[in-house]
Design an enzyme around this catalytic site. Structure first.
Site, PDB file in Angstrom:
ATOM      1  N   LYS A 110       6.686   4.437  -0.791  1.00 37.66           N
ATOM      2  CA  LYS A 110       6.211   4.139  -2.139  1.00 37.66           C
ATOM      3  C   LYS A 110       5.424   2.841  -2.160  1.00 37.66           C
ATOM      4  CE  LYS A 110       8.854   5.265  -6.009  1.00 37.66           C
ATOM      5  NZ  LYS A 110      10.139   5.257  -6.738  1.00 37.66           N
ATOM      6  N   LEU A 111       4.229   2.914  -2.705  1.00 37.14           N
ATOM      7  CA  LEU A 111       3.350   1.743  -2.806  1.00 37.14           C
ATOM      8  C   LEU A 111       2.907   1.588  -4.256  1.00 37.14           C
ATOM      9  CD1 LEU A 111       1.036   2.791   0.167  1.00 37.14           C
ATOM     10  CD2 LEU A 111       2.711   0.945   0.272  1.00 37.14           C
TER      11      LEU A 111
END
Length: 305
Positions: A110-111
């Site tokens: 997740k970014l």
């Protein structure tokens, strides 16, 4: 909750990990992470960082024992404007999963959906075969840039968009079909399907079951146990509200965004600008709290406190 509702995939974030790390049931995982950080040595800061990464992976590994699909693990929100930093941290998390015997096909990294985060996702996907989940996504500009970057999945937020409109406007309640968060995800879904983007649209952050039902037909939805419990009590037949056929008939036009165009279009959306920065600050604050907790575990005893 996972065992009760049997989802395909599951997601974590710094706030959820912080809450779980304080529960008595998970103290063994915290102890393992602390031991790992100490074993690797280095400065106090490095030991805490390593323990923190390990804790995220240990929770992810526990979740993967209970689901058939993938788990999402978040890169530190304090790296949200550091493309290289995010790439490095993502690769580190994938290495830690590998050490635990888990392949990268079962992980989504997740970014934050900043320009830098989206470009980090592009590199991780194309050069390292690492699947990314772009989070804190509030604007159409963010969604277009993610599609162009070829990331695996986006998590456009619904409830947090509604929160902003309720807090900043005169209207305090919305019908599900008029909910600004629902409308945002509907537009993104239609755009992706109309122009054949492979990126998965996973609606996220719901405030009520009405929002969820209004997005029936979306590729994926990530739903909290509380709302799953409410849905499980309803016995109604749902009709898909989002369909590829309708998406292809929508009047949306294709756009291309370089960095300047992205920043301008995103900046034009006041809600998105405020919610993105607010989300990054909140996740960063929880990451700091988690590090403090680990620091106490790791270093207060040996200092005789």
């Amino acid at each position: 909750a996972i065992e009760e509702y049997k989802p395909l995939d599951a997601t974590t974030n710094p706030s959820l990990i912080l809450a779980a790390a304080q529960m008595p049931a998970y103290q063994d995982l915290v102890d393992d992470a602390v031991a790992y950080g100490k074993k690797l040595g280095g400065s106090e800061e490095e030991q805490i960082k390593n323990a923190c990464d390990k804790l995220f992976v240990l929770f992810g590994a526990e979740i993967l024992k209970r689901i058939p699909g993938r788990v999402s693990t978040e890169v530190d929100a304090r790296l949200s404007f550091d493309k290289e930093g995010m790439i490095q941290r993502a690769r580190r998390l994938i290495d830690l999963y590998k050490e635990a015997g888990i392949g990268k096909d079962r992980i989504l990294i997740k970014l934050s959906s900043t320009w830098e985060g989206i470009q980090a996702g592009k590199v991780l996907e194309a050069e390292h075969g690492i699947h990314c989940n772009m989070t804190l996504l509030f604007s159409f500009a963010q969604a277009v840039a993610c599609a162009e970057a070829g990331v695996t999945l986006i998590s456009p937020f619904v409830g947090r968009i509604l929160d902003w409109y309720v807090a900043n406007g005169d209207k305090k309640t919305y019908e599900p079909s008029e909910d600004p968060g629902v409308k945002s995800v509907t537009k993104i879904y239609n755009y992706y399907k109309k122009f054949g983007y492979k990126t998965i649209v996973m609606g996220a952050s719901f405030r009520n079951t009405g929002e969820i039902k209004a997005l029936t037909g979306c590729d994926y939805l990530t739903i909290s146990p509380k709302l799953l419990a409410e849905l499980s009590k309803e016995h109604v037949k749902l009709t898909p509200m989002l369909t590829v056929k309708e998406a292809q008939a929508s009047p949306l036009e294709k756009i291309h965004l370089d960095e300047k165009a992205f920043r301008w279009l995103h900046n034009e959306d006041q809600m998105a600008v405020e919610k993105l920065s607010d989300g990054i600050r909140k996740f960063a604050a929880d990451a700091i709290k988690l590090e403090r907790m680990l620091k106490e575990r790791m270093f207060s005893a040996e200092n005789g406190k």
